[in-house]
Design a protein around this motif. Sequence first.
Motif, PDB file in Angstrom:
ATOM      1  N   ASP A  45      12.634 -17.928   5.270  1.00  0.00           N
ATOM      2  CA  ASP A  45      11.374 -16.839   5.856  1.00  0.00           C
ATOM      3  C   ASP A  45      10.170 -16.517   4.018  1.00  0.00           C
ATOM      4  OD1 ASP A  45       9.371 -15.078   6.701  1.00  0.00           O
ATOM      5  OD2 ASP A  45       9.854 -14.144   7.820  1.00  0.00           O
ATOM      6  N   ALA A  46       9.432 -16.796   3.623  1.00  0.00           N
ATOM      7  CA  ALA A  46       9.170 -16.684   2.602  1.00  0.00           C
ATOM      8  C   ALA A  46       8.275 -15.190   2.019  1.00  0.00           C
ATOM      9  CB  ALA A  46       7.768 -17.185   1.829  1.00  0.00           C
ATOM     10  N   LYS A  47       7.497 -14.718   3.468  1.00  0.00           N
ATOM     11  CA  LYS A  47       7.059 -13.323   3.718  1.00  0.00           C
ATOM     12  C   LYS A  47       8.033 -12.380   3.882  1.00  0.00           C
ATOM     13  CE  LYS A  47       3.260 -15.340   6.102  1.00  0.00           C
ATOM     14  NZ  LYS A  47       1.918 -14.974   7.980  1.00  0.00           N
ATOM     15  N   ALA A  48       9.060 -12.614   4.214  1.00  0.00           N
ATOM     16  CA  ALA A  48      10.196 -11.515   4.387  1.00  0.00           C
ATOM     17  C   ALA A  48      10.620 -11.478   2.228  1.00  0.00           C
ATOM     18  CB  ALA A  48      11.510 -11.890   5.520  1.00  0.00           C
ATOM     19  N   GLU A  49      11.232 -12.778   2.100  1.00  0.00           N
ATOM     20  CA  GLU A  49      11.221 -12.596   1.011  1.00  0.00           C
ATOM     21  C   GLU A  49      10.281 -11.517   0.016  1.00  0.00           C
ATOM     22  OE1 GLU A  49      12.560 -15.709  -3.087  1.00  0.00           O
ATOM     23  OE2 GLU A  49      12.218 -16.072  -0.387  1.00  0.00           O
ATOM     24  N   GLU A  50       9.149 -11.550   0.003  1.00  0.00           N
ATOM     25  CA  GLU A  50       8.153 -11.186  -0.847  1.00  0.00           C
ATOM     26  C   GLU A  50       8.438  -9.971  -0.384  1.00  0.00           C
ATOM     27  OE1 GLU A  50       6.494 -12.475  -3.315  1.00  0.00           O
ATOM     28  OE2 GLU A  50       5.436 -10.751  -3.309  1.00  0.00           O
ATOM     29  N   ARG A  51       8.427  -9.646   1.226  1.00  0.00           N
ATOM     30  CA  ARG A  51       8.997  -8.312   1.027  1.00  0.00           C
ATOM     31  C   ARG A  51       9.743  -7.556   0.846  1.00  0.00           C
ATOM     32  NH1 ARG A  51       6.048  -3.196   2.804  1.00  0.00           N
ATOM     33  NH2 ARG A  51       7.229  -2.569   4.818  1.00  0.00           N
ATOM     34  N   PHE A  52      10.572  -8.168   0.951  1.00  0.00           N
ATOM     35  CA  PHE A  52      12.005  -7.602   0.003  1.00  0.00           C
ATOM     36  C   PHE A  52      12.002  -7.399  -1.346  1.00  0.00           C
ATOM     37  CE2 PHE A  52      16.150  -8.264  -1.734  1.00  0.00           C
ATOM     38  CZ  PHE A  52      17.109  -7.200  -1.221  1.00  0.00           C
ATOM     39  N   LYS A  53      10.762  -8.478  -1.822  1.00  0.00           N
ATOM     40  CA  LYS A  53      10.431  -7.678  -3.548  1.00  0.00           C
ATOM     41  C   LYS A  53       9.781  -6.170  -3.390  1.00  0.00           C
ATOM     42  CE  LYS A  53      10.791 -12.418  -4.748  1.00  0.00           C
ATOM     43  NZ  LYS A  53      10.192 -13.562  -5.751  1.00  0.00           N
ATOM     44  N   GLU A  54       8.550  -6.594  -2.570  1.00  0.00           N
ATOM     45  CA  GLU A  54       8.287  -5.043  -2.429  1.00  0.00           C
ATOM     46  C   GLU A  54       8.878  -4.054  -2.240  1.00  0.00           C
ATOM     47  OE1 GLU A  54       4.489  -5.489   0.078  1.00  0.00           O
ATOM     48  OE2 GLU A  54       3.783  -6.871  -1.743  1.00  0.00           O
ATOM     49  N   ILE A  55       9.800  -4.236  -1.412  1.00  0.00           N
ATOM     50  CA  ILE A  55      10.400  -3.149  -1.663  1.00  0.00           C
ATOM     51  C   ILE A  55      11.482  -2.185  -2.539  1.00  0.00           C
ATOM     52  CG2 ILE A  55      12.543  -2.025  -0.117  1.00  0.00           C
ATOM     53  CD1 ILE A  55      10.819  -3.543   2.590  1.00  0.00           C
ATOM     54  N   SER A  56      12.103  -3.857  -2.531  1.00  0.00           N
ATOM     55  CA  SER A  56      12.905  -2.555  -3.492  1.00  0.00           C
ATOM     56  C   SER A  56      11.973  -2.048  -5.003  1.00  0.00           C
ATOM     57  CB  SER A  56      13.736  -4.804  -4.502  1.00  0.00           C
ATOM     58  OG  SER A  56      14.513  -5.117  -3.169  1.00  0.00           O
ATOM     59  N   GLU A  57      10.863  -3.427  -5.760  1.00  0.00           N
ATOM     60  CA  GLU A  57       9.586  -2.633  -6.548  1.00  0.00           C
ATOM     61  C   GLU A  57       9.973  -1.234  -6.392  1.00  0.00           C
ATOM     62  OE1 GLU A  57       6.724  -4.870  -7.814  1.00  0.00           O
ATOM     63  OE2 GLU A  57       5.895  -2.993  -7.869  1.00  0.00           O
ATOM     64  N   ALA A  58       9.103  -0.944  -5.183  1.00  0.00           N
ATOM     65  CA  ALA A  58       9.083   0.438  -5.090  1.00  0.00           C
ATOM     66  C   ALA A  58      10.647   1.985  -4.890  1.00  0.00           C
ATOM     67  CB  ALA A  58       8.595   0.455  -2.901  1.00  0.00           C
TER      68      ALA A  58
END
Length: 394
Positions: A45-58
């Motif tokens: 799930d590419a969207k979940a992976e991108e969302r995970f990166k945003e969450i980690s950055e935040a």
Amino acid sequence: MSTKDFVEKDYYKVLGVPKDATDAEIKKAYRKLARENHPDANKGDAKAEERFKEISEANDVLGDPKRRKEYDEARALFGNGGFRSGPGAGGTFNFDLGDLFGGTQAGGGGAAGAGGFGGGLGDVFGGLFNRGTGPGPRTQPRRGQDIESEVTLSFTEAVDGATVPLRMSSQQPCKACSGTGDKNGTPRVCPTCVGTGQVSRGGSGSFSLTDPCVDCKGRGLIAENPCEVCHGSGRAKSSRTMQVRIPAGVSDGQRIRLRGKGAPGERGGPAGDLYVVVRVGEHPVFGRKGDNLTVTVPVTFTEAALGGEVKVPTLGGPPVTLKLPAGTPNGRTMRARGKGAVRKDGTRGDLLVTVEVAVPNDLGDEAREALEAYRKATEDVDPRAELFQAAKGA
């Protein structure tokens, strides 16, 4: 993280918390979102992976009190996208954030002369963007490259964990010039980017964007006498062998990240990361489903019909004895607890044992007579009666 991203991204919104959220509320929100969007729980799930990166950055920003304070000050100062030119002005100032953070650059007046801001903003942002406020050019630390490698494990090694040698090739500081790129060891500061390794270009809105400097290729330094080994890059290909510990319970195709085990950084920059892709060989007896191991065990007709005890092999341990109830059907799966693969918390999964009734190819006279007697004794039993009845009623 770029200056533009830092100022424009709303990390509070990413984590779904208010701006006055406590540290505990931020941590709780991050953990919940990280579990829901973790790549291991959303394979492919590419969207979940991108969302995970945003969450980690935040979380990297808001979870650190110092960085959170700097972020809040930056957001208050820039107001979600730029300085307003004041009531009634109806526009924004177009300026280069690099001038504000870095002070006056060579060849022109700084932001202090243009707008009266001086070098004070460097105190707020210097630690975030690695732009110093002192006079003179500064070369920036560069993070080392990430490296990806692949290792093949046997089925048993994947279940129990293993330490394996891994030979890797990567770009390392050139030994001939000590990483300077200059054969005399005296490179000069790049006049184009003034040692920063980046140049500004016009962007949309009230920001200017930065790109790696093409003259020094982002190094901030230029070799007057290029090294004959690395041709002025300061980097040379090098091979090394290191012992890598693969944790127990890894699965085929799993990607393991080893922080700081990649290529070394430059000018005090951190090393990159090493990503190891694991390939797991097959086992002639055992299979695997998540944390559980699987095995198919043949049993005789009498063991399945009358019940009994059967010994079952385990991976790397003594066999276990399972009790078959009378009338065990072919294909039934039983569970030997704690005999599976190692989980992340150190406990073990189970061994799933599937029973397969073995039909002999050759029968002796005595066995044939016994089976003929059994067939005669069960002539009135039709195991397919319900099947035909259900077929008629459908």
